[in-house]
Write an enzyme that holds these catalytic residues in place. Structure first.
Site, PDB file in Angstrom:
ATOM      1  N   THR A 215      -0.653   7.752  -6.563  1.00  0.00           N
ATOM      2  CA  THR A 215      -1.353   8.005  -5.318  1.00  0.00           C
ATOM      3  C   THR A 215      -2.553   8.880  -5.630  1.00  0.00           C
ATOM      4  OG1 THR A 215      -0.264  10.103  -4.853  1.00  0.00           O
ATOM      5  CG2 THR A 215       0.906   8.138  -4.185  1.00  0.00           C
ATOM      6  N   ARG A 243       7.633  -2.055   2.594  1.00  0.00           N
ATOM      7  CA  ARG A 243       8.191  -0.907   1.876  1.00  0.00           C
ATOM      8  C   ARG A 243       7.476   0.375   2.279  1.00  0.00           C
ATOM      9  NH1 ARG A 243       6.105   2.869  -2.413  1.00  0.00           N
ATOM     10  NH2 ARG A 243       7.969   3.630  -3.480  1.00  0.00           N
ATOM     11  N   VAL A 244       8.248   1.427   2.492  1.00  0.00           N
ATOM     12  CA  VAL A 244       7.725   2.748   2.834  1.00  0.00           C
ATOM     13  C   VAL A 244       8.058   3.692   1.695  1.00  0.00           C
ATOM     14  CG1 VAL A 244       7.817   4.672   4.454  1.00  0.00           C
ATOM     15  CG2 VAL A 244       7.959   2.323   5.307  1.00  0.00           C
ATOM     16  N   GLY A 245       7.064   4.363   1.167  1.00  0.00           N
ATOM     17  CA  GLY A 245       7.254   5.228   0.015  1.00  0.00           C
ATOM     18  C   GLY A 245       7.337   6.694   0.359  1.00  0.00           C
ATOM     19  N   ASP A 246       7.098   7.525  -0.645  1.00  0.00           N
ATOM     20  CA  ASP A 246       7.213   8.974  -0.456  1.00  0.00           C
ATOM     21  C   ASP A 246       5.987   9.579   0.199  1.00  0.00           C
ATOM     22  OD1 ASP A 246       5.804   8.390  -2.927  1.00  0.00           O
ATOM     23  OD2 ASP A 246       5.867  10.534  -3.333  1.00  0.00           O
ATOM     24  N   THR A 282       2.829  12.493  -6.908  1.00  0.00           N
ATOM     25  CA  THR A 282       2.368  11.177  -7.321  1.00  0.00           C
ATOM     26  C   THR A 282       3.299  10.621  -8.385  1.00  0.00           C
ATOM     27  OG1 THR A 282       0.576   9.934  -8.377  1.00  0.00           O
ATOM     28  CG2 THR A 282       0.777  12.247  -8.986  1.00  0.00           C
ATOM     29  N   GLY A 283       3.583   9.340  -8.311  1.00  0.00           N
ATOM     30  CA  GLY A 283       4.475   8.725  -9.285  1.00  0.00           C
ATOM     31  C   GLY A 283       5.389   7.723  -8.614  1.00  0.00           C
TER      32      GLY A 283
END
Length: 371
Positions: A215, A243-246, A282-283
């Site tokens: 990100t 999809r929903v990420g962090d 990020t990652g």
């Protein structure tokens, strides 16, 4: 009028005094890119892009502006650059579409908007397909709790409300880049052509982070002692649709908090009224969610009284032990900066009152001014 030319939050800015402190730290994603697999020309291009973003944000802070404006300016600069996995450079999902995510969180409401309750904390947006600059959109919606009283919003509703506030929406073709499309198709074992849109001239060379999971983000401390954290991403290459990420998951990919130090003994040793921290990660976002990485860092500082760098190293090592690749940037009220990572690289940089941007890319690079 461009997004960066929008009216700043404060009509009358506060000039930094001799004792005032302001800092901006940014990241442009973490991944498995390496020095051996890249060229000096690529390195130079990323360093230049990071420095541009740092200068954009510092322009706000050095003139007494709000942390919220500074992080939005820095992230907008990266969203407009196809080198990064956000905005113009966002990756494609399995269906060949771009679904963008963003979030913002403040340690306290901006001074220009005293009507915003302290409990507002932050806002995140997901499944965006038309917002040219998600960072500007989430900033605008955060400032309007009357229109968006929630903590998370998705898709067309967020974008339509943003449009009513003059935030720019674009056709999805705006996000198409030939390099990211090739990653998408080759990653699925499919032929690259036909392209959904005509390839555009002038695109940058292949980014270092092939098949990225990262990100971009920024954390800033302003002269009022407010810390703001803003994150923006295109997500994972070939992620499932929806999809929903962090990045839009509060406490996982981002966090900002202010608290009073408890206990007379602690206050005698560390004589300050409040502690403040801001984090952007990020990652591999699924691991950040599983371990609530961002808020865990803050809570190790708050409840275990760990310093910023120690808490950051702990949570990034926890990710590594469990198979999560990534890093984060964090900042406290005294201007301490920490940028731990467990991958071979993370685009990162910081800028302080001297106005000199410092940047780093690989894990063995030293970022001057960071712990």
């Amino acid at each position: 009028m461009t997004t960066l030319e929008k009216t700043p939050l404060l009509s009358a800015r506060v000039r930094p005094g001799k004792k005032s402190k302001y800092v901006l730290v940014i990241h442009g994603g973490a991944g498995t890119f390496s020095k051996s697999g890249s060229t000096p020309e690529q390195h130079a291009e990323y360093h230049a892009a990071l420095k541009r973003a740092l200068r954009q944000g510092n322009e706000v802070l050095s003139n007494g502006g709000e942390a919220l404006d500074a992080v939005a300016a820095a992230v907008t600069s990266m969203e407009d650059n196809p080198l990064f996995n956000c905005g113009k450079g966002a990756v494609f999902n399995m269906a060949g579409k771009n679904e963008l995510e963003t979030s913002v969180m403040l340690s306290k409401p901006p001074a220009s908007h005293p009507h915003i309750p302290a409990s507002r904390r932050g806002l995140s947006l997901t499944l965006l397909t038309r917002a040219r600059n998600p960072s500007q959109l989430v900033r605008a919606l955060y400032l309007h709790p009357d229109l968006v009283p929630h903590t998370t919003l998705s898709g067309a509703t967020a974008e339509d409300i943003g449009a009513s506030l003059d935030e720019q929406l674009v056709d999805p073709s705006y996000f198409f880049t030939q390099k990211r499309w090739k990653e998408h198709r080759l990653g699925l074992g499919l032929p690259v052509e036909p392209y959904p849109y005509p390839p555009k001239e002038g695109e940058p060379e292949i980014p270092l982070d092939q098949m990225p999971t990262g990100t971009v983000g920024a954390v800033a401390l302003d002269v009022r002692g407010c810390i703001a954290a803003l994150t923006s991403t295109g997500g994972l290459t070939n992620k499932l649709v929806g999809r929903v990420g962090d990045t839009p998951t509060m406490g996982c990919g981002f966090w900002a908090e202010e608290w009073k130090s408890h206990g007379w003994w602690f206050n005698r040793i560390f004589p300050r009224k409040k502690s403040v921290v801001g984090i952007s990660g990020t990652g591999d976002g699924d691991y950040f969610i599983r371990f609530a990485t961002a808020s865990t860092l803050a809570h190790r500082m708050k409840f275990l009284h760990e310093p910023l760098a120690k808490a950051g190293k702990h949570v990034v090592e926890e990710l590594r032990r469990n198979g999560g690749v990534g890093g984060l940037i964090s900042l406290d009220e005294r201007g301490h900066v920490s940028t731990p990572l467990n991958s071979t690289g993370m685009y990162r940089g910081l800028i302080r009152e001297d106005g000199e941007p410092k940047t780093a890319i690989f894990d063995d690079d030293i970022l001057e001014g960071a712990e």
